[in-house]
Design an enzyme around this catalytic site. Structure first.
Site, PDB file in Angstrom:
ATOM      1  N   LEU A   1       0.845  -1.245  -0.143  1.00  7.65           N
ATOM      2  CA  LEU A   1      -0.062   0.051  -0.022  1.00  7.65           C
ATOM      3  C   LEU A   1       0.768   1.130   0.011  1.00  7.65           C
ATOM      4  O   LEU A   1       0.808   2.233  -0.725  1.00  7.65           O
ATOM      5  CB  LEU A   1      -0.973  -0.033   1.174  1.00  7.65           C
ATOM      6  CG  LEU A   1      -1.921   1.136   1.256  1.00  7.65           C
ATOM      7  CD1 LEU A   1      -2.954   1.214   0.356  1.00  7.65           C
ATOM      8  CD2 LEU A   1      -2.621   1.268   2.650  1.00  7.65           C
TER       9      LEU A   1
ATOM     10  N   GLU B   1       1.177   1.003   9.888  1.00  7.78           N
ATOM     11  CA  GLU B   1      -0.151   0.759   9.909  1.00  7.78           C
ATOM     12  C   GLU B   1      -1.073   1.738  10.502  1.00  7.78           C
ATOM     13  O   GLU B   1      -1.906   1.742  11.272  1.00  7.78           O
ATOM     14  CB  GLU B   1      -0.551  -0.798  10.536  1.00  7.78           C
ATOM     15  CG  GLU B   1       0.189  -2.035   9.794  1.00  7.78           C
ATOM     16  CD  GLU B   1      -0.664  -3.161  10.149  1.00  7.78           C
ATOM     17  OE1 GLU B   1      -1.592  -3.319  10.160  1.00  7.78           O
ATOM     18  OE2 GLU B   1       0.144  -4.363   9.520  1.00  7.78           O
TER      19      GLU B   1
ATOM     20  N   PHE C   1      -7.140  15.289   9.740  1.00  3.61           N
ATOM     21  CA  PHE C   1      -5.715  14.851   9.009  1.00  3.61           C
ATOM     22  C   PHE C   1      -5.901  15.022   7.423  1.00  3.61           C
ATOM     23  O   PHE C   1      -5.085  14.373   6.778  1.00  3.61           O
ATOM     24  CB  PHE C   1      -5.319  13.525   9.218  1.00  3.61           C
ATOM     25  CG  PHE C   1      -6.465  12.451   9.258  1.00  3.61           C
ATOM     26  CD1 PHE C   1      -7.248  12.150  10.510  1.00  3.61           C
ATOM     27  CD2 PHE C   1      -6.397  11.660   8.125  1.00  3.61           C
ATOM     28  CE1 PHE C   1      -8.223  11.017  10.309  1.00  3.61           C
ATOM     29  CE2 PHE C   1      -7.471  10.597   8.150  1.00  3.61           C
ATOM     30  CZ  PHE C   1      -8.355  10.303   9.143  1.00  3.61           C
TER      31      PHE C   1
HETATM   32  C1  FAD Z   1       9.470  -1.728   9.162  1.00  2.00           C
HETATM   33  C2  FAD Z   1       8.032  -1.224   8.512  1.00  2.00           C
HETATM   34  C3  FAD Z   1       7.362  -2.129   8.031  1.00  2.00           C
HETATM   35  C4  FAD Z   1       6.170  -1.654   6.971  1.00  2.00           C
HETATM   36  N1  FAD Z   1       5.580  -2.473   6.596  1.00  2.00           N
HETATM   37  C5  FAD Z   1       4.629  -2.101   5.524  1.00  2.00           C
HETATM   38  C6  FAD Z   1       3.606  -3.234   4.741  1.00  2.00           C
HETATM   39  O1  FAD Z   1       3.914  -4.334   4.842  1.00  2.00           O
HETATM   40  N2  FAD Z   1       2.853  -2.656   3.797  1.00  2.00           N
HETATM   41  C7  FAD Z   1       2.727  -1.410   3.609  1.00  2.00           C
HETATM   42  O2  FAD Z   1       1.869  -0.987   2.797  1.00  2.00           O
HETATM   43  N3  FAD Z   1       3.383  -0.232   4.519  1.00  2.00           N
HETATM   44  C8  FAD Z   1       4.241  -0.704   5.225  1.00  2.00           C
HETATM   45  N4  FAD Z   1       4.957   0.175   5.956  1.00  2.00           N
HETATM   46  C9  FAD Z   1       4.808   1.523   5.879  1.00  2.00           C
HETATM   47  C10 FAD Z   1       4.063   2.308   7.014  1.00  2.00           C
HETATM   48  O3  FAD Z   1       2.723   1.839   7.031  1.00  2.00           O
HETATM   49  C11 FAD Z   1       4.368   3.801   6.935  1.00  2.00           C
HETATM   50  O4  FAD Z   1       5.530   4.014   7.295  1.00  2.00           O
HETATM   51  C12 FAD Z   1       3.280   4.705   7.651  1.00  2.00           C
HETATM   52  O5  FAD Z   1       1.909   4.544   7.360  1.00  2.00           O
HETATM   53  C13 FAD Z   1       3.920   6.025   7.738  1.00  2.00           C
HETATM   54  O6  FAD Z   1       4.098   6.549   6.525  1.00  2.00           O
HETATM   55  P1  FAD Z   1       5.297   7.445   6.310  1.00  2.00           P
HETATM   56  O7  FAD Z   1       6.426   6.596   6.756  1.00  2.00           O
HETATM   57  O8  FAD Z   1       5.512   7.621   4.767  1.00  2.00           O
HETATM   58  O9  FAD Z   1       5.239   8.625   7.061  1.00  2.00           O
HETATM   59  P2  FAD Z   1       4.567  10.094   6.886  1.00  2.00           P
HETATM   60  O10 FAD Z   1       3.348   9.674   6.259  1.00  2.00           O
HETATM   61  O11 FAD Z   1       5.312  10.848   5.748  1.00  2.00           O
HETATM   62  O12 FAD Z   1       4.635  10.746   8.045  1.00  2.00           O
HETATM   63  C14 FAD Z   1       5.765  11.563   8.843  1.00  2.00           C
HETATM   64  C15 FAD Z   1       5.132  12.219   9.928  1.00  2.00           C
HETATM   65  O13 FAD Z   1       4.076  13.021   9.763  1.00  2.00           O
HETATM   66  C16 FAD Z   1       3.129  12.835  10.732  1.00  2.00           C
HETATM   67  N5  FAD Z   1       1.654  13.022   9.620  1.00  2.00           N
HETATM   68  C17 FAD Z   1       1.428  12.999   8.416  1.00  2.00           C
HETATM   69  N6  FAD Z   1       0.234  13.359   8.063  1.00  2.00           N
HETATM   70  C18 FAD Z   1      -0.041  13.841   9.023  1.00  2.00           C
HETATM   71  C19 FAD Z   1      -1.329  14.551   9.359  1.00  2.00           C
HETATM   72  N7  FAD Z   1      -2.481  14.728   8.342  1.00  2.00           N
HETATM   73  N8  FAD Z   1      -1.524  15.140  10.518  1.00  2.00           N
HETATM   74  C20 FAD Z   1      -0.705  15.126  11.310  1.00  2.00           C
HETATM   75  N9  FAD Z   1       0.655  14.541  11.337  1.00  2.00           N
HETATM   76  C21 FAD Z   1       0.705  13.914  10.128  1.00  2.00           C
HETATM   77  C22 FAD Z   1       2.845  11.470  10.833  1.00  2.00           C
HETATM   78  O14 FAD Z   1       1.983  11.105  11.998  1.00  2.00           O
HETATM   79  C23 FAD Z   1       4.662  11.145  11.099  1.00  2.00           C
HETATM   80  O15 FAD Z   1       4.799  11.625  12.507  1.00  2.00           O
HETATM   81  C24 FAD Z   1       5.930  -0.309   7.102  1.00  2.00           C
HETATM   82  C25 FAD Z   1       6.716   0.519   7.776  1.00  2.00           C
HETATM   83  C26 FAD Z   1       7.967  -0.013   8.494  1.00  2.00           C
HETATM   84  C27 FAD Z   1       8.684   1.198   8.997  1.00  2.00           C
END
Ligand code: FAD
Length: 405
Positions: free
Chosen positions: A151, A384, A404
């Site tokens: 995703l 997640e 958000f």
């Molecule tokens: C080890 C690991 C395994 C994973 N496995 C999977 C998987 O199997 N499949 C999959 O699809 N994904 C997976 N993920 C991805 C994970 O779901 C995402 O990292 C997560 O959804 C956050 O996205 P981002 O890292 O791009 O952070 P961002 O979305 O860039 O967020 C960065 C910061 O900004 C904040 N933020 C963002 N938008 C807002 C808002 N509107 N209001 C306030 N704060 C906000 C967030 O809370 C966070 O603190 C995995 C991640 C990790 C680290």
């Protein structure tokens, strides 16, 4: 160290693993005999197949691929999927207890099981055709195949609806292009459930198989967290996906969100398992470690830490049990699941930090599981749905206003 050889130190630590389930509020009396049997058999499995080796795997950033078949054999994949499709045919409390016990071993190991069950088998079961169910679910349930869920994209994490991965209808097949990032299990996955937009911008799930030309899964290196779990990308360069691989049952962002609800429920239980392991290790260390001529557990400040840990564990046990009964009745809401995921990871991280202090300097070593749990939980806090996004889901539940977007 050979992956499956018990050295003297390991045998000693296995003997010391006298884990006793904290149960101050007799939560066990809310469980059936079957629940307790499932919990103890998974606990025995973790003690035998994960705990003796996990520190070595994590230190070497090694994903023990052989665990996939073993998880299949003990029924850790898709516990709530019906038996006829290769699942366990169990209820949600059983599922939760399995995740709790696996994560007591390691969050990375639980991630492998969660992804396979809730994010790969669940969407194929819920939204797949009968032919898709029959083709994929038994092999995923048995651990013959490993799956992943795509995703998140490099530029779309908390905002998956903005995804750019897309597919075009080419008449006799779909042409898939784009990339996914941070995908658990991807480097070893045989099958990927991938979320992508069609030409009208509508999100659909597609089943992509390893070996399809143009599909690659480069591994992500250098993680300080979930080191025993394989994480990677999914890259689609003009991948021809057969039309029968589109999940027909549901489209739109709600489809992957339903999968995430199921997986987040498992995470709420899993984080509690990591918290219990930290508490258990801290309690035993506090009774064994002598300073100033007495066990450190006799000092009030240490007792305060242990008392607060047990309080939070007990509250989380009751929260999980209640959420499990709502899941069984089909009544659990996204907001309820967000509350449990958010609360339980936060308390698990707090408990890991306090447990680290109780272990003093030893707490930073791989002799004890604390730092590994603590580092793992940082990923669990973010994946997640980040901690703050779940807070905003609760904020919307309270005020009716979505903050958000
Ligand atoms: C080890 C690991 C395994 C994973 N496995 C999977 C998987 O199997 N499949 C999959 O699809 N994904 C997976 N993920 C991805 C994970 O779901 C995402 O990292 C997560 O959804 C956050 O996205 P981002 O890292 O791009 O952070 P961002 O979305 O860039 O967020 C960065 C910061 O900004 C904040 N933020 C963002 N938008 C807002 C808002 N509107 N209001 C306030 N704060 C906000 C967030 O809370 C966070 O603190 C995995 C991640 C990790 C680290």
């Amino acid at each position: 160290m050979a992956t499956h050889t018990l050295d003297k130190k390991t045998v000693k630590s296995l003997k010391q693993d006298a884990f006793d389930h904290p149960d101050l509020y007799a939560v066990d009396s809310l469980l059936t005999a079957e629940h307790k049997l499932i919990r103890s058999s998974i606990r025995d499995f973790v003690k035998r197949e994960i705990s003796p080796y996990i520190e070595d795997w994590a230190q070497r950033a090694h994903f023990p691929y052989e665990i996939v078949k073993k998880f299949g054999d003990i029924g850790a994949f898709g516990p709530t999927i019906p038996l006829e499709y290769g699942g366990g045919g169990l209820d949600y409390i059983s599922y939760g207890l399995i995740m709790q016990e696996v994560e007591r071993g390691d969050s990375g190991m639980r991630s492998t099981a969660s992804v396979q069950g809730s994010l790969v088998m669940y969407p194929i079961y819920k939204f797949g055709s009968e032919a898709q169910r029959k083709k994929y679910l038994p092999k995923l349930g048995s651990g013959e195949w490993l799956g992943c869920f795509g995703l998140t994209e490099p530029d779309h994490g908390s905002n998956p609806g903005g995804m750019v991965t897309n597919f075009k209808d080419m008449g006799d097949h779909y042409l898939l292009n784009g990339a996914k990032m941070w995908i658990s299990n991807s480097p070893k996955a045989d099958v990927a459930v991938v979320w992508a937009k069609n030409e009208e911008g509508r999100i659909h799930g597609l089943i992509v198989e390893r070996g399809m030309p143009g599909f690659s899964t480069p591994e992500t290196h250098g993680k300080w967290s979930l080191r025993a779990s394989a994480t990677g990308e999914l890259v689609f360069d003009n991948v021809k996906v057969p039309k029968e691989n589109l999940l027909p049952g549901k489209s739109g962002l709600g489809a992957p969100m339903m999968c995430l609800d199921s997986a987040r429920y498992g995470i709420a239980w899993g984080a509690l398992g990591a918290a219990m392991d930290c508490y258990d290790s801290a309690r035993r260390y506090a009774l064994e470690r002598i300073q100033f001529g007495k066990p450190i557990g006799s000092f009030q400040l240490i007792q305060k830490k242990l008392a607060e840990m047990l309080t939070e564990i007990t509250k989380a046990q009751l929260l999980n049990w209640r959420l499990g009964t709502l899941m069984n009745e089909g009544k659990a809401t996204t907001a309820q699941i967000s509350l449990a995921k958010r609360n339980n990871i936060e308390i698990a991280l707090d408990i890991a930090r306090e447990a680290r202090q109780i272990h003093g300097g030893m707490g930073i070593t791989g002799e004890y599981p604390i730092m590994r749990h603590m580092a793992n939980l940082e990923s669990v806090l973010t994946y997640e749905g980040t901690h703050d996004i779940h807070l905003l889901i609760l904020g919307k539940e309270i005020t009716g206003i979505q903050a958000f977007v």
